[in-house]
Design an enzyme around this catalytic site. Sequence first.
Site, PDB file in Angstrom:
ATOM      1  N   THR A   1      18.474  20.423   4.953  1.00  7.00           N
ATOM      2  CA  THR A   1      19.187  19.523   5.541  1.00  7.00           C
ATOM      3  C   THR A   1      20.034  19.873   6.908  1.00  7.00           C
ATOM      4  O   THR A   1      20.742  21.124   6.602  1.00  7.00           O
ATOM      5  CB  THR A   1      19.987  18.501   4.672  1.00  7.00           C
ATOM      6  OG1 THR A   1      20.610  17.526   5.445  1.00  7.00           O
ATOM      7  CG2 THR A   1      20.731  19.407   3.648  1.00  7.00           C
TER       8      THR A   1
ATOM      9  N   CYS B   1      17.878  16.124  12.053  1.00  7.01           N
ATOM     10  CA  CYS B   1      17.824  15.411  10.766  1.00  7.01           C
ATOM     11  C   CYS B   1      16.079  15.671  10.130  1.00  7.01           C
ATOM     12  O   CYS B   1      15.424  15.245  10.711  1.00  7.01           O
ATOM     13  CB  CYS B   1      17.871  13.849  10.611  1.00  7.01           C
ATOM     14  SG  CYS B   1      18.021  13.427   9.229  1.00  7.01           S
TER      15      CYS B   1
END
Length: 230
Positions: free
Chosen positions: A83, A197
């Site tokens: 992430t 993202c």
Amino acid sequence: MKTIGLIGGMSWESTLDYYRNINQGIKQVYGGLHSAKIAMVSLDFASIENLQQQGDWHEAGRVLQQAAKEVEAAGADCILICTNTMHKVAEDVSMAVNIPLLHIADATAECIVQDKLTCVGLLGTSFTMEQDFYKQRLIENYGLNVLVPEQADRELVHQVIYQELCLGDINPASQRAYIRIISDLAARGAEAVILGCTEITLLVKQSDCDVPLLDTTAIHAACAVKFAIS
């Protein structure tokens, strides 16, 4: 072949892509029935997201440090945090183990520099777009000019990530909004746009946009494959 360590589940939707991309990369190198050697700890994203919203990055870092230790104990030779946002605690995680952490911003920046680009747009959570841990790393370590959307659009991008993409909800209206925001960044001078993202690639593809898109999930996974076969 070295063992790749993954800290995943943030969200599991994008961790699926990490697993797929890494295994496809290894298969391309070795062929046949080969697949990657992976050790993974997958976290409960609800608890991590709660710590993010509370601004309790110390506790979030502690949770990821423990996950990193478990991955190392399972035999991993490197660690990837699957992430972008949680790279805010990357330094804490790196200090907790004796194996290298492959930083997603470094892997992405190296691709940008290799392509001789100097100005890029950045999409991601509000934490990634607004705080220094990611953007400033690109600026200070790689000399890049980094553009982010205006505030209203940053809020929209952030909301779509948490309320839609992390839940696997693909909304055509949100896709159109993202494409507009990407076009706005290009109009301001961005030569490429970082999909900062790991869930954004669920919504927007290169075929949707004229400006080059930098898929951080694919880039990070390719970095892991390169490490594993080195």
